[in-house]
Design a protein around this motif. Structure first.
Motif, mmCIF file in Angstrom:
data_model
loop_
_atom_site.group_PDB
_atom_site.id
_atom_site.type_symbol
_atom_site.label_atom_id
_atom_site.label_comp_id
_atom_site.label_asym_id
_atom_site.label_seq_id
_atom_site.Cartn_x
_atom_site.Cartn_y
_atom_site.Cartn_z
ATOM 1 N N GLU A 167 0.843 -1.197 0.000
ATOM 2 C CA GLU A 167 0.000 0.000 0.000
ATOM 3 C C GLU A 167 0.875 1.243 0.000
ATOM 4 O O GLU A 167 2.085 1.166 0.018
ATOM 5 C CB GLU A 167 -0.902 -0.013 1.238
ATOM 6 C CG GLU A 167 -1.874 -1.171 1.287
ATOM 7 C CD GLU A 167 -2.921 -1.170 0.188
ATOM 8 O OE1 GLU A 167 -3.246 -0.093 -0.352
ATOM 9 O OE2 GLU A 167 -3.419 -2.250 -0.143
ATOM 10 N N MET A 168 0.251 2.385 0.034
ATOM 11 C CA MET A 168 0.944 3.667 0.080
ATOM 12 C C MET A 168 1.864 3.692 1.282
ATOM 13 O O MET A 168 1.598 2.999 2.247
ATOM 14 C CB MET A 168 -0.072 4.812 0.162
ATOM 15 C CG MET A 168 -0.966 4.904 -1.050
ATOM 16 S SD MET A 168 -0.094 5.144 -2.594
ATOM 17 C CE MET A 168 0.311 6.846 -2.508
ATOM 18 N N PRO A 169 2.942 4.422 1.285
ATOM 19 C CA PRO A 169 3.302 5.480 0.348
ATOM 20 C C PRO A 169 4.014 4.984 -0.899
ATOM 21 O O PRO A 169 4.405 5.760 -1.746
ATOM 22 C CB PRO A 169 4.236 6.359 1.174
ATOM 23 C CG PRO A 169 4.946 5.409 2.061
ATOM 24 C CD PRO A 169 3.922 4.336 2.376
ATOM 25 N N HIS A 170 4.198 3.683 -1.047
ATOM 26 C CA HIS A 170 4.878 3.132 -2.210
ATOM 27 C C HIS A 170 3.866 2.927 -3.323
ATOM 28 O O HIS A 170 2.670 2.878 -3.068
ATOM 29 C CB HIS A 170 5.526 1.793 -1.840
ATOM 30 C CG HIS A 170 6.324 1.859 -0.582
ATOM 31 N ND1 HIS A 170 7.546 2.464 -0.525
ATOM 32 C CD2 HIS A 170 6.066 1.441 0.668
ATOM 33 C CE1 HIS A 170 8.011 2.396 0.703
ATOM 34 N NE2 HIS A 170 7.127 1.779 1.451
ATOM 35 N N PRO A 171 4.354 2.751 -4.557
ATOM 36 C CA PRO A 171 3.392 2.403 -5.610
ATOM 37 C C PRO A 171 2.663 1.122 -5.209
ATOM 38 O O PRO A 171 3.253 0.227 -4.607
ATOM 39 C CB PRO A 171 4.275 2.145 -6.834
ATOM 40 C CG PRO A 171 5.572 2.809 -6.543
ATOM 41 C CD PRO A 171 5.722 2.821 -5.052
ATOM 42 N N THR A 172 1.391 1.051 -5.514
ATOM 43 C CA THR A 172 0.642 -0.164 -5.216
ATOM 44 C C THR A 172 1.259 -1.306 -6.007
ATOM 45 O O THR A 172 1.460 -1.213 -7.213
ATOM 46 C CB THR A 172 -0.844 0.007 -5.584
ATOM 47 O OG1 THR A 172 -1.386 1.037 -4.773
ATOM 48 C CG2 THR A 172 -1.614 -1.276 -5.365
ATOM 49 N N THR A 173 1.593 -2.367 -5.316
ATOM 50 C CA THR A 173 2.211 -3.531 -5.931
ATOM 51 C C THR A 173 1.413 -4.757 -5.522
ATOM 52 O O THR A 173 1.089 -4.930 -4.356
ATOM 53 C CB THR A 173 3.679 -3.673 -5.484
ATOM 54 O OG1 THR A 173 4.388 -2.484 -5.849
ATOM 55 C CG2 THR A 173 4.340 -4.879 -6.127
ATOM 56 N N VAL A 174 1.114 -5.605 -6.508
ATOM 57 C CA VAL A 174 0.346 -6.816 -6.262
ATOM 58 C C VAL A 174 1.179 -8.004 -6.735
ATOM 59 O O VAL A 174 1.724 -7.985 -7.841
ATOM 60 C CB VAL A 174 -1.014 -6.789 -7.002
ATOM 61 C CG1 VAL A 174 -1.790 -8.067 -6.749
ATOM 62 C CG2 VAL A 174 -1.810 -5.581 -6.606
ATOM 63 N N ARG A 175 1.265 -9.000 -5.886
ATOM 64 C CA ARG A 175 1.950 -10.238 -6.232
ATOM 65 C C ARG A 175 0.879 -11.318 -6.379
ATOM 66 O O ARG A 175 0.059 -11.523 -5.475
ATOM 67 C CB ARG A 175 2.950 -10.607 -5.136
ATOM 68 C CG ARG A 175 3.770 -11.829 -5.448
ATOM 69 C CD ARG A 175 4.842 -11.986 -4.376
ATOM 70 N NE ARG A 175 5.508 -13.244 -4.511
ATOM 71 C CZ ARG A 175 6.452 -13.640 -3.695
ATOM 72 N NH1 ARG A 175 6.844 -12.874 -2.700
ATOM 73 N NH2 ARG A 175 7.031 -14.810 -3.866
ATOM 74 N N LEU A 176 0.891 -11.998 -7.522
ATOM 75 C CA LEU A 176 -0.132 -12.965 -7.876
ATOM 76 C C LEU A 176 0.491 -14.312 -8.232
ATOM 77 O O LEU A 176 1.606 -14.369 -8.764
ATOM 78 C CB LEU A 176 -0.944 -12.463 -9.075
ATOM 79 C CG LEU A 176 -1.552 -11.070 -8.902
ATOM 80 C CD1 LEU A 176 -1.759 -10.414 -10.242
ATOM 81 C CD2 LEU A 176 -2.853 -11.166 -8.153
ATOM 82 N N ARG A 177 -0.258 -15.371 -7.980
ATOM 83 C CA ARG A 177 0.148 -16.711 -8.380
ATOM 84 C C ARG A 177 -0.765 -17.166 -9.496
ATOM 85 O O ARG A 177 -1.976 -16.944 -9.471
ATOM 86 C CB ARG A 177 0.016 -17.680 -7.192
ATOM 87 C CG ARG A 177 0.441 -19.117 -7.521
ATOM 88 C CD ARG A 177 0.348 -20.029 -6.305
ATOM 89 N NE ARG A 177 -1.006 -20.184 -5.822
ATOM 90 C CZ ARG A 177 -1.914 -21.030 -6.316
ATOM 91 N NH1 ARG A 177 -1.588 -21.810 -7.311
ATOM 92 N NH2 ARG A 177 -3.109 -21.116 -5.791
ATOM 93 N N VAL A 178 -0.165 -17.787 -10.527
ATOM 94 C CA VAL A 178 -0.956 -18.357 -11.616
ATOM 95 C C VAL A 178 -1.584 -19.641 -11.090
ATOM 96 O O VAL A 178 -0.889 -20.527 -10.588
ATOM 97 C CB VAL A 178 -0.070 -18.655 -12.858
ATOM 98 C CG1 VAL A 178 -0.893 -19.334 -13.951
ATOM 99 C CG2 VAL A 178 0.562 -17.365 -13.368
ATOM 100 N N VAL A 179 -2.907 -19.739 -11.186
ATOM 101 C CA VAL A 179 -3.643 -20.910 -10.710
ATOM 102 C C VAL A 179 -3.711 -21.920 -11.847
ATOM 103 O O VAL A 179 -4.162 -21.600 -12.943
ATOM 104 C CB VAL A 179 -5.077 -20.525 -10.252
ATOM 105 C CG1 VAL A 179 -5.858 -21.755 -9.842
ATOM 106 C CG2 VAL A 179 -5.014 -19.495 -9.134
#
Length: 180
Positions: A167-179
């Motif tokens: 979350e903020m203050p950093h750029p929003t970053t999402v880590r995802l797993r391929v199902v």
């Protein structure tokens, strides 16, 4: 077994590079990001597309220019291309066969992450069923044109599961797993 991870920063409108592969737009969005920094320390090898290898550098004119992650990582890099340069830069191996490049990168990573760099090579990883995770940082900008995160015309949906999110203050970053 090494995990193949596609990591990338994307504009709000879905582009990872500007027209012609320009990466200069990214320079102002390079900031410390704990989720990214943690992951970089776990990368054992890079699997790089030719367009990314030959493309512009968001660190141009800065310390770390020409180095992976602006000098934040060093190790073996495997570039998938049918047109290798006459002279290979140190630490780079040029491979014309995609499957061979994946196998070599996994072996070199020694159980650590193989970080995938480049939209086309990431697309090839998805289509071959070898991509395991995706890490996307969202930059607060709309580029309007350029290289899309994924370009899969007529492709089947790929299910993803969220593993982590910053979350903020950093750029929003999402880590995802391929199902699978």
């Amino acid at each position: 077994m090494s995990t193949l991870l596609y990591s990338v920063t994307m504009s709000l409108d879905g582009f990872i590079a500007g027209p012609g592969g320009d990466m200069a737009w990214l320079t102002e969005h390079l900031a410390p990001n704990p989720l990214v920094e943690e992951l970089i320390s776990e990368v054992g090898a890079l699997l790089v597309g030719n367009r990314t290898f030959r493309g512009s550098d968001p660190y141009e004119g800065m310390e770390g220019e020409g180095e992976a992650f602006g000098g934040g990582w060093s190790g073996p890099q495997f570039v998938v291309t049918h047109n290798p340069p006459a002279k290979s830069p140190p630490g780079h191996t040029f491979v014309s066969d995609f499957d061979e490049a994946v196998a070599l990168a996994k072996e070199a990573a020694g159980g650590s992450y193989v970080n995938v760099l480049g939209a086309d090579i990431a697309r090839q990883c998805v289509e071959a069923g070898v991509l395991d995770e995706i890490l996307v940082s969202l930059a607060p900008v709309m580029l309007g044109d350029g290289v899309r995160l994924f370009e899969r015309r007529g492709g089947a949906p790929v299910r993803l599961e969220r593993l982590a999110q910053s979350e903020m203050p950093h750029p929003t970053t999402v880590r995802l797993r391929v199902v699978r």
